[in-house]
Structure formats: C-alpha cells, structure tokens
Design a protein around this motif. Structure first.
Motif, PDB file in Angstrom:
ATOM      1  N   LYS A 138       0.862  -1.187   0.000  1.00 57.82           N
ATOM      2  CA  LYS A 138       0.000   0.000   0.000  1.00 57.82           C
ATOM      3  C   LYS A 138       0.898   1.236   0.000  1.00 57.82           C
ATOM      4  O   LYS A 138       1.423   1.646   1.033  1.00 57.82           O
ATOM      5  N   SER A 139       1.103   1.809  -1.183  1.00 55.46           N
ATOM      6  CA  SER A 139       2.066   2.888  -1.351  1.00 55.46           C
ATOM      7  C   SER A 139       1.453   4.243  -0.995  1.00 55.46           C
ATOM      8  O   SER A 139       0.303   4.521  -1.348  1.00 55.46           O
ATOM      9  N   ASP A 140       2.236   5.059  -0.332  1.00 58.63           N
ATOM     10  CA  ASP A 140       1.876   6.435   0.001  1.00 58.63           C
ATOM     11  C   ASP A 140       2.556   7.337  -1.023  1.00 58.63           C
ATOM     12  O   ASP A 140       3.750   7.612  -0.925  1.00 58.63           O
ATOM     13  N   LEU A 141       1.811   7.794  -2.017  1.00 56.69           N
ATOM     14  CA  LEU A 141       2.426   8.495  -3.134  1.00 56.69           C
ATOM     15  C   LEU A 141       2.890   9.898  -2.761  1.00 56.69           C
ATOM     16  O   LEU A 141       3.835  10.415  -3.364  1.00 56.69           O
ATOM     17  N   GLN A 142       2.241  10.508  -1.782  1.00 55.89           N
ATOM     18  CA  GLN A 142       2.740  11.810  -1.333  1.00 55.89           C
ATOM     19  C   GLN A 142       4.066  11.663  -0.606  1.00 55.89           C
ATOM     20  O   GLN A 142       4.989  12.456  -0.787  1.00 55.89           O
ATOM     21  N   ALA A 143       4.177  10.633   0.215  1.00 57.52           N
ATOM     22  CA  ALA A 143       5.432  10.402   0.947  1.00 57.52           C
ATOM     23  C   ALA A 143       6.566  10.056  -0.007  1.00 57.52           C
ATOM     24  O   ALA A 143       7.702  10.503   0.163  1.00 57.52           O
ATOM     25  N   LEU A 144       6.258   9.269  -1.041  1.00 61.76           N
ATOM     26  CA  LEU A 144       7.275   8.909  -2.032  1.00 61.76           C
ATOM     27  C   LEU A 144       7.730  10.122  -2.844  1.00 61.76           C
ATOM     28  O   LEU A 144       8.845  10.147  -3.357  1.00 61.76           O
ATOM     29  N   ASN A 145       6.838  11.112  -2.990  1.00 59.98           N
ATOM     30  CA  ASN A 145       7.129  12.298  -3.792  1.00 59.98           C
ATOM     31  C   ASN A 145       7.419  11.929  -5.247  1.00 59.98           C
ATOM     32  O   ASN A 145       8.239  12.542  -5.922  1.00 59.98           O
ATOM     33  N   VAL A 146       6.729  10.888  -5.733  1.00 58.48           N
ATOM     34  CA  VAL A 146       6.915  10.439  -7.098  1.00 58.48           C
ATOM     35  C   VAL A 146       6.129  11.337  -8.050  1.00 58.48           C
ATOM     36  O   VAL A 146       5.106  11.917  -7.671  1.00 58.48           O
ATOM     37  N   ASP A 147       6.612  11.461  -9.278  1.00 58.69           N
ATOM     38  CA  ASP A 147       5.956  12.334 -10.253  1.00 58.69           C
ATOM     39  C   ASP A 147       4.798  11.630 -10.963  1.00 58.69           C
ATOM     40  O   ASP A 147       3.757  12.243 -11.229  1.00 58.69           O
ATOM     41  N   PHE A 148       5.004  10.341 -11.294  1.00 65.61           N
ATOM     42  CA  PHE A 148       3.968   9.535 -11.936  1.00 65.61           C
ATOM     43  C   PHE A 148       3.985   8.136 -11.337  1.00 65.61           C
ATOM     44  O   PHE A 148       5.060   7.591 -11.055  1.00 65.61           O
ATOM     45  N   TYR A 149       2.798   7.540 -11.188  1.00 68.56           N
ATOM     46  CA  TYR A 149       2.692   6.179 -10.667  1.00 68.56           C
ATOM     47  C   TYR A 149       1.509   5.521 -11.363  1.00 68.56           C
ATOM     48  O   TYR A 149       0.442   6.128 -11.500  1.00 68.56           O
ATOM     49  N   THR A 150       1.706   4.285 -11.812  1.00 75.69           N
ATOM     50  CA  THR A 150       0.667   3.617 -12.598  1.00 75.69           C
ATOM     51  C   THR A 150       0.214   2.325 -11.922  1.00 75.69           C
ATOM     52  O   THR A 150       0.999   1.646 -11.260  1.00 75.69           O
ATOM     53  N   VAL A 151      -1.064   1.977 -12.122  1.00 76.42           N
ATOM     54  CA  VAL A 151      -1.659   0.785 -11.510  1.00 76.42           C
ATOM     55  C   VAL A 151      -2.696   0.198 -12.465  1.00 76.42           C
ATOM     56  O   VAL A 151      -3.386   0.940 -13.163  1.00 76.42           O
ATOM     57  N   SER A 152      -2.810  -1.131 -12.474  1.00 82.48           N
ATOM     58  CA  SER A 152      -3.876  -1.831 -13.198  1.00 82.48           C
ATOM     59  C   SER A 152      -4.797  -2.515 -12.202  1.00 82.48           C
ATOM     60  O   SER A 152      -4.325  -3.237 -11.311  1.00 82.48           O
ATOM     61  N   ALA A 153      -6.104  -2.321 -12.355  1.00 82.49           N
ATOM     62  CA  ALA A 153      -7.067  -2.864 -11.395  1.00 82.49           C
ATOM     63  C   ALA A 153      -7.076  -4.389 -11.373  1.00 82.49           C
ATOM     64  O   ALA A 153      -7.291  -5.007 -10.331  1.00 82.49           O
TER      65      ALA A 153
END
Length: 404
Positions: A207-222
């Motif tokens: 369960k990734s925290d994208l704000q904490a990672l400070n990543v620019d783009f992140y992709t996921v497939s349902a």
C-alpha cells in the motif's frame, strides 16, 4: 486473525476444476482473481444504473457519475494522493505509460537522456524506445545483478543534468524484486529529472503512500488487485499533468470546440477522452474496499509465509534453480530445471490443474541477461494456501520425472 479458508469462499472461480482436478491458480502476477463482492458491484451496475456519465441530466447518468467519481476518491484515499484530479482513469498501466511517453515527446530534444531499469516489463520499455526514436533522446539502462537487484552505484553514475526522466518498476513482474524506489526517486530529483514508477506488480502487495514517495507519476492496473480488466489509473503531480498535452482527442476532454480552435478541459478530464470504462472504474473502487477490509499488512505477512515455504520446498528438487533472489521481494518465484524447457513443465502442470506462467513474462531483456529462453513463474496471492504449494511441488517433481 487471517482466515484464508474464509477468504477463499469469496472467490467462486477457486471452486472450479481444470482437467478434472481442483484448480490451483498460481498466475496472480498476470491477473488476480475477482471476489464475489466485486462481481456483485459489476452486476449491479449493468442491472440498475447503466448510463453514460458527466453529460446526462437524467437520474441514471447522475447515479453512475456519482459512483464513478466516488471510486476516484477511493483511489485517492488508498494511495494517499493529494488531489483527486491528479488521478487519471486509464485502461491499465500500459495505457498510462504511453500517455506520459506521448506527452514527453512534445518537449524532449536530441541529446536529452532518459533512464530505464534492466528489469522492466515491455510496457515500460517499448514506449520509451518509441519516444527516443521520435525525439533523438538517448535511452540508458540501469544494470542489474545476478541476484536480480538493481546496481544503485551504477544508477547514480548514469544520472546527470542531461537526465530528464527515470522510469522503473516498483516490483519486477518476472523476479518479484522490490526495487528501492524511494532512493531512485530522490536521486533523480537531485538532478532535476522526473520519475515514473510502474506500480502494477506492487499494488496487490504494497500500500504505497504516493505523497510520501514524492513520485511524479505512478501507474496501476485494477486487474492485478482483485478488480476487472481494462481499467487502471495514472497518478501524476498536478504541475506535470498541466504541462503534458492531451494523449487523445475526442469528447469529454474539451472545454470548447470550434473549427478554428479547441480548448481543453481541466484535470483530470483533459486526459479522459471518450466514454470510459464506467463499470470498471466503479468496480476498481470496490476491489480496493475489499482488499482494505482484509488489510494489506495481514495479506503481506501471509504472502511472505507462502513465498518462504514455496522457496524452501522447490529448492529441495534437484536441478531446480530460482531466478531472482533479492533480499526484498514479493510472492513470485521464477525457476527452471536443468535440461527441461519451461513450456514443457507448464504444460504438464496445466494437465494437473495447476496454472502457472511460462516464457519471458514480457521481460525478455531479463531472460537474455540470464541467457535462458524463459522461466516457469509461480506467483502467489493472499487466497493461495500451503496445500496448493505442496501440489505445485509435487507437480514439478512429476514433470521432471516425465521429461528427464
């Protein structure tokens, strides 16, 4: 307490037989199975409020719109995304990566550099090769070790003020390696580069925290996380999504259209041309609800038990070699047996009702690195059992005895 027997009752497909034997489904890295709770949401949509969204004033359209946008909010909460309009619905990870690659082709120039890791899925290689061909950008590769880990010292040496974009998977689909994406992101940002992380294989386990990672783009497939196929999401920082041009033109993504000029809608609709997979988006939200109700920490601990147990049992088979022995990995085991083609093992396992994946797993550069034609890949989910691992091991032993 984690109750795998109770959980398995949620998945109707796990009760079926293949070739007269109970299904042992160990191809979860390709696609996960779907619980009845999510299936019910899909049936409910088509039974009760199937309608196009955003444009209609009638009741069905408004209901469908509300549920579709509620699902976007669920995605926002799950991944701790700052703003819901930073979430773009896509048909999956491949669509999301192509969307970003197409956008970057508008302002990258000859001599700019982009970095890709050596353990990427083809979906995170080919779009960038196409980008490099269009723009004259130089594509460089972050090497990997025999253990299946990225060589981070080499990564740092590749970075420079010419580096504009770094792309890497969070988890390798072929090896199960969990990559050190926080370090990758931080080091890239030090030279002013943006980072895209392919989260398709990580999302079912982490369960990734994208704000904490400070990543620019992140992709996921349902479909990797108990949802339907044909839907996924792209997270992009607001400033990047505002900078990138639209990937597709059509309805919904416009503000105003004349024959002289078209202006585009605000985020996220700027990137969501045409009628979307409405039911898929709603079901994606339901899948997140389902997995969060079980708990990602509990699922991860259980899957680690399965991984350790399966690794130990498989390595007892003489001549079996596991590819991908990183310290940090998810529940994926890629292996071969000396003298046997992986396809032949997979075919025999299928006759025994065991579903595994064989081949290069859309990661041919990894197989070339190890100088092998492919592997047998067993990938486990939280609904698998140690008894199924035992059936797999017995099946591999049987295949070995038949083929050697």
């Amino acid at each position: 307490m984690f109750d795998v027997k109770k959980i398995r009752n949620d998945f109707p497909i796990l009760n079926r037989k293949v070739n007269g034997r109970p299904l042992v489904y160990l191809d979860n890295a390709a696609t996960s199975q779907t619980p009845q709770q999510v299936i019910n949401v899909i049936v409910d949509y088509y039974s009760n409020y199937n309608a196009n969204i955003h444009r209609g004033v009638h009741a069905l359209s408004q209901e469908a719109t509300d549920k579709y946008e509620q699902a976007r909010k669920k995605i926002q909460e799950h991944f701790n995304i700052g703003k819901s309009h930073e979430i773009v619905y896509t048909s999956g990870t491949t669509h999301a990566i192509n969307l970003v690659a197409n956008g970057f082709s508008s302002f990258l120039k000859q001599g700019d550099e982009i970095l890709v890791s050596a353990m990427e899925h083809h979906s995170n290689i080919v779009p960038w090769q196409m980008l490099a061909e269009r723009t004259g950008t130089i594509l460089k590769v972050i090497p990997m070790s025999l253990d299946g880990e990225l060589e981070m010292d080499a990564y740092e040496q590749l970075l420079s003020d010419k580096t504009k974009l770094v792309f890497c998977n969070h988890v390798s689909n072929a090896l199960g390696t969990i990559n050190p994406i926080q370090e990758i992101i931080d080091k890239a940002h030090e030279v002013g580069a943006a980072v895209l992380i392919d989260g398709a294989q990580a999302a079912p386990h982490i369960k990734s925290d994208l704000q904490a990672l400070n990543v620019d783009f992140y992709t996921v497939s349902a479909h990797k996380m108990c949802g339907p196929t044909g839907v996924g999401m792209l997270y992009g920082k607001e400033e990047w999504l505002n900078t990138l041009p639209p990937y597709q033109g059509g309805g919904e993504m416009i503000a105003e259209v004349t024959f002289e000029k078209t202006t585009y809608a605000d985020l996220p609709h700027k990137f969501e041309a045409g009628t979307p997979n409405i039911c898929g988006g709603i079901a994606f939200g339901a899948a997140l609800d389902y997995m969060n109700a079980i708990g990602f920490e509990s699922m991860s601990e259980y899957e680690k038990e399965l991984l350790d147990y399966a690794t130990e049992k498989l390595l007892e088979i003489e001549g079996l070699k596991i590819y991908g022995t990183a310290k940090d990995k998810t529940s994926v085991i890629s292996f071969n047996i000396d003298g046997i083609h992986p396809y032949d093992i997979g075919t025999i396992l299928d006759k025994l009702g065991i579903a595994v994946r064989t081949g290069h797993h859309c990661a041919q550069p990894i197989m070339d690195f190890y100088k092998i034609p492919g592997t047998v890949r067993a990938s486990f989910s939280f609904y698998n059992t140690k008894e199924e691992v035992d059936i797999l091991v017995e099946g591999v032993q049987r295949a070995k005895s038949m083929l050697l």
